[in-house]
Each structure stands twice: as C-alpha cells, then as structure tokens.
Design a protein around this motif. Structure first.
Motif, short mmCIF file in Angstrom:
data_model
loop_
_atom_site.label_atom_id
_atom_site.label_comp_id
_atom_site.label_asym_id
_atom_site.label_seq_id
_atom_site.Cartn_x
_atom_site.Cartn_y
_atom_site.Cartn_z
N GLU A 1 38.94 -8.21 16.77
CA GLU A 1 38.48 -7.44 15.75
C GLU A 1 39.36 -7.46 14.62
N GLY A 2 38.81 -7.92 13.34
CA GLY A 2 39.46 -8.10 11.98
C GLY A 2 39.66 -9.61 11.88
N LEU A 3 39.01 -10.51 12.78
CA LEU A 3 39.25 -11.86 12.67
C LEU A 3 38.59 -12.29 11.49
N ASP A 4 39.12 -13.07 10.48
CA ASP A 4 38.39 -13.38 9.27
C ASP A 4 38.15 -14.81 8.87
N ASP B 1 33.56 -8.85 14.02
CA ASP B 1 32.80 -8.03 13.32
C ASP B 1 31.65 -8.36 12.59
N ARG C 1 36.13 6.31 9.75
CA ARG C 1 36.94 5.49 10.24
C ARG C 1 37.16 4.03 9.39
N SER D 1 37.87 -0.04 8.98
CA SER D 1 37.84 -1.23 9.80
C SER D 1 39.11 -1.80 9.63
N ARG D 2 39.35 -2.63 11.02
CA ARG D 2 40.60 -3.47 11.18
C ARG D 2 40.69 -4.83 10.18
N ARG D 3 39.59 -5.17 9.57
CA ARG D 3 39.56 -6.38 8.69
C ARG D 3 40.27 -5.82 7.70
N LEU D 4 40.71 -6.79 6.92
CA LEU D 4 41.58 -6.70 5.67
C LEU D 4 41.03 -7.35 4.81
N ARG E 1 46.08 -6.46 0.10
CA ARG E 1 44.80 -6.25 1.04
C ARG E 1 44.94 -4.93 1.62
#
Lengths: 304, 380
Positions: free
Chosen positions: A78-81, A148, B167, B169-172, B203
């Motif tokens: 999760e959060g992999l970009d 995601d 909530r 996200s965990r993405r930055l 970020r």
C-alpha cells in the motif's frame, strides 16, 4: 461442434511445458500449464489468483527457471508509487559530480549529458524488466491487490505499451517484451481494465495426489507413508471451517518440521505440538482442539 | 495456425461464430465477457488442441477471464455449448423496461409478495426545492417523501459520503503546503541551483476514496421500509464511487450490477427479478457468513459496512456472532440501521439483534432525514 468427450490428448507443447515445470520442482495441473503456455503464446500478462500459500509466487519462479531467464520481482504494498517501481535518478551521485565539476573547466552541455546518463539512473524492477538485453525476463508483480487503484492504473499503461518515458532520456522501449505474471490474494477487487488485459488463472488448493507429489518434491527425506498421512491430514483440516485455510506452503513447512523432528509416521501428540506450522490464527488454533487433531490424525493414518 | 478438429466442417469461421454464440450465452447468464476477451479466446483456440475437450475448456476459462465464483456456471454453459450435441441455447428475449421514469416507484404488498408499480406522474405541490430545514419534513419517514424531499436526502447523503472519506491514504502525493520532505523532488530542485537546497519539496497523504458495502434485509418483516432501502442505495451509489450492494433474506444476492443510478426504472425491474425469496424469512447469520466467505476482497480497512435489518433472525445466533466478529476485524466501521428504532418503544431484544450489537459502531434508525443527520454527527 463435434467435440467428442475423450481422454485428454493435450497439445504437445503444453505437455512439454508441464513436464519441464515438474522437472523444475513444480507440479502443474493441466490448467496451470495451459495458462502459462497461452500467456507466453498470446504475449499477455498472466493474472494468478488463489488462496494464500497455493504456490502463486512459486509459479513465476518456476517459469523463470524453465525459460532459463532472470526473475524480476516487484513486491506491491500500500502506497507503492511509480518512482519506486520504475526508476530513480541517483541524486546524491549527480550532486557529487556537479561539485567536482565546479573546480574544473567544463563544457556545461557535456556535464549535463553526463549527469543524466544511464549510469546515474537507478533502475527499479519495471524498468529493468523492460531494458533487459539478454532476452525476455520473467516479471513477477507480486500481490498486486495490495497496491492501490492509482498504481494499478499506472501499471496498466506500462503493461500495454512496454515503454517508459524518462523526461531527461526520452522514451525507453522494451528490448524484449517480458513475461509478466501478476499475483493477487483477492484482498481487494482488481479493476476490470487490468483484469481484461491479462489472462486469468485461479489456482485452487491442491488435491490429495498433487499434495503428496509436491511434498515429495520439496521435502527430501520424507517417507511415502508420512507424506500420504500429511496430505490426508491437510485435506481433512481444510474441510473444516477455518479463517485461514493452510495452503501448500504450510504443508511443506510442516513436513519439514516433522522430518527435522525425526518423525517417520504421523503421531497425534507431535501433530498437536506442531499445529502452529499450519494454523496461523488464534481463533483457528482454539477451534481445532485436541480431539479434532486426534480425529484428523486417526483419519489420515487409518488404512495405511 | 489453428489446428482444426478432424471433422472440420464448421471451419475456423465456424469456430469463431460458435465462440461468439457461447460468449453471448455467458453474458445472458451474467458472466461478464467483453469483445477483447472473445478475441483472446479465439487466439487461444488457435493454439489449443481442439480435440481435447478438457484443454479447450480450461483454455477458454483462462482466455475469457472467468472469475472463480462463476466457474460452476461457466462449466454448465460449456457442457451445453461445446458438448457433442449441437443444441444451442435458446436466446432469451431481452426484458422490456418502461422507457422513462414516471415518478417514484412503489412497492406494494399484495398478500403474497411485494410488487413493483410505476405510478402516473403526480403533480408537485409548490414545495421548496432542495434541502428544507423544516423540522416536520426532517422527521417525515422516507416512505412518505416526495421527489423534492428525496433530493434533500441525497444532499445529506453527499455529506455522509464526505465523512466516510475521512481516512487518509498511505500513498504520498506532492503538496504545496506542509508535509514530509520529498527528497526526490528536493534533489531535483537543488540540481537547478548547482546542488543548493533553496527550497524543500514536500509530500503528504491524500484522503482516501470511501468504500461502502450495503447489506439489505429483504425479508417480510422489513417490507414497509423497502422504499427507504432503495432511495438510500440509489443515492449513495450516486455520490460514492465504490458501493457494493447485497440483498439478503434466506440467501445472499449481489445486486450491485442490477442497481444502476442512471437507469432507475430498469434497475428496480432487474432487482425484483434477481433477488430470490423476496420478503421471505431471514437467516442473517448465514448470509453474513456467506458474505465474509465469498467476498473477502470487498472488506478492507477503508470499507464501511452498512447493514440495514431489523435483526429478526430465524437462523443460528452463533453463526451471526462469528460473522460479525470477522467483519469487525477487517472493516473500518460497521453501521447497523434498524428501521424499528424509529419507534421509541422499541428495544433491541430479538436474539439476533442483541448478539450483533457488541460489534456495531453505530446503531440507529434511518427512516428520515433527522436520523441520517445523527449518523453524520457520529461519523464526524
């Protein structure tokens, strides 16, 4: 259509692939072999779904071994970009280079070309799979369901064109189209677009016969009687209402544990003590009490 | 090149036509197959041994991307279409739908089951358009609401959707404001000034898309509230991208695909056709357990589960408790809406309801605007 039901004849190429996979230590059912064959033939990614521990990741490793090529793995989270998956400039090195260049008389053009050269580019799995020169690699995109939606969309773009554009370098086209295998544990539903782009393979929990063969292949020093008993025990255990049904990976762990404990047959007390190899959930452990284990062992060893 | 079967009278074109007929039959039976899948399947057939039925079946399953839960149906259709006989599936006439929505749909109880009726358009009294703060209106049950009031409800639901999206996200993602230092972009900026960090890029974590799973009780005891079910589901579907809708009574049915916010009339006609045993008894525990077992991918950390039921359960309480516990462990929030709570004398004394309560984050009525506002306040 005159497709008379008869015994499997099987395309010889699929049969050969199946045999090769078995030699490489993977027991592939016809549908797995067919999936792997078709994915390579049609040049499409193969999406592999199934319960945890049925050997999805192992499938990619074996295909790499059979094709005698490199396995490039991208573990999703999760959060992999895109940056982590594709490329990164080696900024530290670039800045170091600039600092050194300050003291020398230098052509700025050449300097720029130098710091944006390939040696300053850190290749991440996707780019590496595309730029590999020695022939197509096997690209394993593991647990895509953990990444995601945004990453999924990005992946879709890479998987359709097999080219990547790096602003400073231009577009990098794939030298060889890699064999792509995506795995998913179905913790999240994948987008239709991605699903459509792939061929779809669902790996089921192994049947008794397959499990025995896998155990023999993976655990040296395991005798026939114990292998059969373990497989039968596992089949019985999976029929129970568990939160996390143990997969083939758990059976292998358990068989290794039993061999390490110098067991040559399945014993109820040892089975109880080593249940942690199989059940990795507190609720499952509690619901599988002594009596249940005893019954399963009796069933597994009965008639052998 | 395709290896054609020995009795090659249909030829390659025949196989493609047959494949198209097969794909059409799959679509009629609710398995989603696109044109690109058919092309893949045709290409796959060219590389398979057509004399080997098992190989053709598994090749088609892979190339048509048949999801695991549709395998049984696929196998059945395959037997029909690719069996020795040439019996074709009789095409089912497409259902006819009313061309346009003429007014709010009415569910009527005719003594044996709930029927759907399309009334003639009713003249609108000069009511205020949009949201009305009129307390009488806000307490009016949904089953008596007019089109304008439904519009007001939808506005409220939009705010509900925003709450659900709380909530992060965990993405930055890059941000001009505060956040974590983004070294990649900072270095890049620094390069422009010969390696001096004049300004740091940052970020931050964006807000997540909410995901909602609605589980509707369509048993007999819930009949009077069925209008509310539908308006709530439709409205939520319109404001939240990821909504999954299930109907349950004695068995669980996924009706998301049948509910299309763009085509209300058609959706409802389809709904009535899809849900078996509408207004029968309820086995909540078994249905929730079924949901947990068959759709684990729908329950995630960002999922809000909304159960709409009166908790009058005919089934096994232990099963309900187990299912609720499983949901509790994996979902973000569990909301249980019980229309009976609208009556102040109601006590959640039914065994099913009592055993489910400890796992529920919000338990309340949802029969009018006021009750939805209360839900909003909870989610704040």
């Amino acid at each position: 259509m005159g497709l008379a039901p008869r015994l499997p004849i099987m395309n010889p190429e699929i049969k050969a692939l199946q045999a090769a996979m078995e030699r490489a230590g993977y027991i592939a059912e016809p549908d797995i072999a067919t999936g792997a064959f078709l994915a390579a033939e049609l040049g499409k990614p193969l999406l592999v779904e199934g319960e945890a521990g049925v050997g999805k990741t192992e499938l990619a490793k074996v295909i790499a071994r059979v094709r005698q090529t490199e396995l490039i793995r991208l573990q999703c989270y999760e959060g992999l970009d895109a940056n982590t998956a594709l490329y990164e400039w080696n900024y530290q090195r670039q800045i170091l280079r600039l600092r050194i260049a300050e003291r020398e008389v230098h052509d700025p053009q050449a300097l720029e070309e130098m710091i944006f050269g390939r040696e300053y580019l850190l290749e991440r799995p996707l780019l590496r799979a595309i730029t590999r020169r020695e022939g197509p690699a096997v690209l394993l995109i593991d647990e895509i369901d953990r990444a995601d939606d945004a990453f999924e969309a990005f992946l879709l773009e890479v998987l359709s064109d097999f080219q990547v554009s790096v602003p400073e370098l231009g577009t990098i086209k794939a030298q060889h189209i890699p064999w792509v295998i995506l795995t998913s544990n179905r913790t999240r539903e994948l987008g239709d677009a991605l699903r459509r782009r792939c061929l779809y393979l669902y790996v089921e929990l192994p049947g008794l016969e397959k499990e025995v063969r896998v155990l023999h292949g993976k655990v040296p020093g395991l005798n026939d009687r114990l292998a059969l008993a373990i497989a039968r025990f596992m089949q019985g255990l999976r029929k129970r209402d568990l939160r996390k049904a143990p997969g083939i990976a758990e059976s292998i762990d358990w068989a290794q544990a039993l061999v390490r404990l110098h067991q040559d047959h399945l014993d109820a007390s040892v089975a109880r003590a080593t249940l942690g190899c199989l059940l990795k959930d507190e609720h499952d452990l509690r619901s599988t009490g002594e009596q249940v284990v005893d019954e399963l062992v009796a069933h597994a060893t009965g008639g052998s | 090149m395709p290896r054609v079967a020995a009795d090659a009278d249909p030829g390659t074109a025949g196989i493609v036509a047959h494949l198209a007929a097969f794909a059409g039959a799959m679509r009629r039976h609710g398995i989603r197959v696109g044109l690109s899948d058919e092309i893949d399947a045709a290409e796959a057939l060219g590389r398979l041994d057509l004399l080997d039925r098992a190989e053709v079946r598994c090749g088609l399953r892979i190339a048509l991307k048949v999801p695991h839960d549709a395998w049984a149906e696929f196998t059945r259709l395959f037997e029909q279409h690719w069996g020795g006989s040439s019996a074709h599936d009789v095409p089912i006439a497409p259902p006819t739908y009313a061309s346009a929505l003429r007014g709010p749909l009415q569910w009527r109880w005719d003594g044996t089951r709930v029927r759907l009726e399309l009334p003639e358009p009713e003249p609108q009294p000069g009511a205020d358009p949009g949201y009305s703060a009129n307390p009488m209106l806000r307490q009016k049950p949904f089953d008596e609401a007019s089109a304008h009031e439904i519009a007001a409800i939808e506005k409220l639901l939009q705010r509900l959707a925003l709450r659900l999206a709380a909530r992060r996200s965990r993405r930055l993602v890059p941000t001009p404001g505060h956040g974590i230092v983004d070294l990649r972009r900072s270095f890049r900026h620094a390069l422009a000034s010969q390696g001096d960090f004049l300004r740091l890029a940052r970020r931050t974590r964006p807000r997540d898309q909410p995901r909602v799973v609605l589980l509707y009780d369509t048993s007999g005891s819930m009949d009077p509230h069925v209008r509310f079910h539908l308006s709530f589901a439709f409205a939520l579907r319109r404001v939240i991208r990821s909504v999954e809708i299930f109907a349950f009574n004695t068995s669980l049915t996924r009706v998301t695909r049948a509910v299309d916010p763009g085509r209300l009339t058609r959706s409802v006609a389809r709904l009535a056709a899809t849900v078996p045993d509408w207004s029968g008894g309820t086995r909540i525990g078994a249905c929730l357990a079924d949901f947990v077992a068959t759709h684990p991918h729908l329950i995630g950390r960002e999922t809000t589960i909304v159960v709409v039921s009166d908790g009058l359960d005919l089934g096994d309480t232990a099963q309900l408790v187990a299912a609720m516990r499983a949901l509790r462990e994996r979902a973000r929030t569990i909301v249980w809406l019980n229309p009976l709570l609208a009556d102040s004398r109601y006590e959640p004394s039914a065994a099913g309801m009592r055993s489910a309560l400890p796992f529920v984050d919000y338990f309340g009525p949802a029969h009018n605007v006021e009750s939805i506002e209360r839900l909003l306040r909870f989610l704040r």
